[in-house]
Motif scaffolding. Sequence first.
Motif, PDB file in Angstrom:
ATOM      1  N   ASN A  30       0.744  -1.590   0.112  1.00  0.00           N
ATOM      2  CA  ASN A  30       0.075   0.462  -0.136  1.00  0.00           C
ATOM      3  C   ASN A  30       0.866   1.070  -0.179  1.00  0.00           C
ATOM      4  O   ASN A  30       0.585   2.253  -0.478  1.00  0.00           O
ATOM      5  CB  ASN A  30      -0.808  -0.089   1.035  1.00  0.00           C
ATOM      6  CG  ASN A  30      -2.118  -1.205   1.463  1.00  0.00           C
ATOM      7  OD1 ASN A  30      -2.632  -1.148  -0.071  1.00  0.00           O
ATOM      8  ND2 ASN A  30      -3.011  -1.965   2.083  1.00  0.00           N
ATOM      9  N   LEU A  31       1.934   0.526   0.309  1.00  0.00           N
ATOM     10  CA  LEU A  31       2.623   2.239   0.195  1.00  0.00           C
ATOM     11  C   LEU A  31       3.902   2.275  -1.017  1.00  0.00           C
ATOM     12  O   LEU A  31       3.977   3.458  -1.379  1.00  0.00           O
ATOM     13  CB  LEU A  31       4.482   2.462   1.060  1.00  0.00           C
ATOM     14  CG  LEU A  31       3.901   2.251   2.492  1.00  0.00           C
ATOM     15  CD1 LEU A  31       4.638   2.046   4.119  1.00  0.00           C
ATOM     16  CD2 LEU A  31       3.018   3.601   2.613  1.00  0.00           C
ATOM     17  N   THR A  32       4.308   1.421  -1.658  1.00  0.00           N
ATOM     18  CA  THR A  32       5.131   1.051  -2.446  1.00  0.00           C
ATOM     19  C   THR A  32       4.561   1.146  -4.214  1.00  0.00           C
ATOM     20  O   THR A  32       4.730   1.249  -4.962  1.00  0.00           O
ATOM     21  CB  THR A  32       6.126  -0.035  -2.470  1.00  0.00           C
ATOM     22  OG1 THR A  32       4.450  -1.535  -2.476  1.00  0.00           O
ATOM     23  CG2 THR A  32       7.188   0.009  -1.127  1.00  0.00           C
ATOM     24  N   LEU A 106      -9.308  -4.510  -2.934  1.00  0.00           N
ATOM     25  CA  LEU A 106      -8.181  -4.324  -1.759  1.00  0.00           C
ATOM     26  C   LEU A 106      -9.206  -3.759  -0.474  1.00  0.00           C
ATOM     27  O   LEU A 106      -9.025  -3.744   0.893  1.00  0.00           O
ATOM     28  CB  LEU A 106      -7.005  -3.206  -2.706  1.00  0.00           C
ATOM     29  CG  LEU A 106      -6.308  -2.613  -1.275  1.00  0.00           C
ATOM     30  CD1 LEU A 106      -5.411  -4.000  -0.807  1.00  0.00           C
ATOM     31  CD2 LEU A 106      -5.506  -1.465  -2.247  1.00  0.00           C
ATOM     32  N   LEU A 107     -10.045  -2.687  -0.727  1.00  0.00           N
ATOM     33  CA  LEU A 107     -10.751  -1.710   0.068  1.00  0.00           C
ATOM     34  C   LEU A 107     -11.616  -3.174   1.175  1.00  0.00           C
ATOM     35  O   LEU A 107     -11.976  -2.906   1.901  1.00  0.00           O
ATOM     36  CB  LEU A 107     -11.431  -0.608  -0.414  1.00  0.00           C
ATOM     37  CG  LEU A 107     -12.146  -0.667   0.537  1.00  0.00           C
ATOM     38  CD1 LEU A 107     -11.312   0.623   1.662  1.00  0.00           C
ATOM     39  CD2 LEU A 107     -12.708   1.345   0.302  1.00  0.00           C
ATOM     40  N   GLY A 158      -1.588  -6.544   0.650  1.00  0.00           N
ATOM     41  CA  GLY A 158      -2.685  -7.176   1.495  1.00  0.00           C
ATOM     42  C   GLY A 158      -3.147  -7.907   1.880  1.00  0.00           C
ATOM     43  O   GLY A 158      -3.197  -8.549   2.982  1.00  0.00           O
ATOM     44  N   VAL A 159      -1.608  -8.969   0.725  1.00  0.00           N
ATOM     45  CA  VAL A 159      -1.597 -10.306   0.475  1.00  0.00           C
ATOM     46  C   VAL A 159      -1.068 -11.236   2.218  1.00  0.00           C
ATOM     47  O   VAL A 159      -2.209 -11.761   2.012  1.00  0.00           O
ATOM     48  CB  VAL A 159      -1.388 -11.143  -0.287  1.00  0.00           C
ATOM     49  CG1 VAL A 159       0.372 -10.880  -0.151  1.00  0.00           C
ATOM     50  CG2 VAL A 159      -2.043 -12.831  -0.390  1.00  0.00           C
ATOM     51  N   GLY A 160      -0.835 -10.401   3.503  1.00  0.00           N
ATOM     52  CA  GLY A 160       0.010 -11.140   4.190  1.00  0.00           C
ATOM     53  C   GLY A 160      -1.015 -10.971   5.364  1.00  0.00           C
ATOM     54  O   GLY A 160      -1.057 -12.019   5.913  1.00  0.00           O
ATOM     55  N   VAL A 247      -7.022   2.572   5.778  1.00  0.00           N
ATOM     56  CA  VAL A 247      -7.010   4.107   5.725  1.00  0.00           C
ATOM     57  C   VAL A 247      -6.146   4.345   3.791  1.00  0.00           C
ATOM     58  O   VAL A 247      -6.317   5.179   2.967  1.00  0.00           O
ATOM     59  CB  VAL A 247      -6.390   4.323   6.397  1.00  0.00           C
ATOM     60  CG1 VAL A 247      -5.761   6.320   5.893  1.00  0.00           C
ATOM     61  CG2 VAL A 247      -6.587   4.811   7.437  1.00  0.00           C
ATOM     62  N   PHE A 248      -5.674   3.458   3.870  1.00  0.00           N
ATOM     63  CA  PHE A 248      -4.482   3.692   2.172  1.00  0.00           C
ATOM     64  C   PHE A 248      -5.327   2.789   1.233  1.00  0.00           C
ATOM     65  O   PHE A 248      -5.288   3.364  -0.015  1.00  0.00           O
ATOM     66  CB  PHE A 248      -3.302   2.643   1.939  1.00  0.00           C
ATOM     67  CG  PHE A 248      -1.952   3.280   3.286  1.00  0.00           C
ATOM     68  CD1 PHE A 248      -1.350   4.491   2.388  1.00  0.00           C
ATOM     69  CD2 PHE A 248      -1.328   3.459   4.417  1.00  0.00           C
ATOM     70  CE1 PHE A 248      -0.170   4.977   2.674  1.00  0.00           C
ATOM     71  CE2 PHE A 248      -0.194   3.939   4.255  1.00  0.00           C
ATOM     72  CZ  PHE A 248      -0.169   5.048   4.062  1.00  0.00           C
TER      73      PHE A 248
END
Length: 252
Positions: A30-32, A106-107, A158-160, A247-248
Amino acid sequence: MDISIAFGVLLIVLGFVAGIINTLAGGGSNLTIPALIVLGMPAEVANATNRVGVMMQSVSGVAGFRHHKRLDTSDLIPILIPTLLGGTIGASAAAWLPSSIIKPLLLGTMLLMAFIMLVKPSLVAPEEAADIKKVADTPASWLSLGIAGFYGGFVQAGVGFVLLAALCGTLRYDLVRGNALKLVCTLAFTGVSLAIFVWQDLILWLPGLLLAIGSMFGAWIAVKFAVKTNPNTLKWFLFIMTLVGCVFAYSA
């Protein structure tokens, strides 16, 4: 693609942070991925290029957990089979389907994981004394691991959380061993995803390798933290990262 020195350093730093987050919980992409999009990549290219860093952080993390004897390989092949099948289908879908699907998926995933962590955290973070189940004796694990593989092949970000739900919630691994196996699964389906994305010519290697440099160091440090810290600390970190992921995902 031209990358300034400042942006190159930023990619390494973001890769480092993402490596820590992905090793201990999930959602580092979500950062990269947004950073790669800011660099000017289309969403599908950013999604593919990001896998280079994910691949290398997984290698580093697996090596670290194995070094500390926290990688349980007794049921590894049965765990990998449904994960790889799902990952192959997911990566193929990502190469062909419109990138507009990624954000709602994702959300929705992040909100679901946050709800589970709030209402019944034991489904994702069981007690260390829990009896570990075998895949062969747990039919539900095939479905949960297959879904995790598909999600990881398609989105990655988010797969983790999804893998931890399958490994810790369904098979009852503790968080440390669950994180170790999570990285093995991620390594497996990311390898498949990379092959498909290379075939589709969707990867830009320079920014991907810059992310990989930081990610490898981040994952190695995160392993050292995971094997020494209190399990409750890991649970809180997982919960906080789930909320951050929401949030991301909403703002992406």
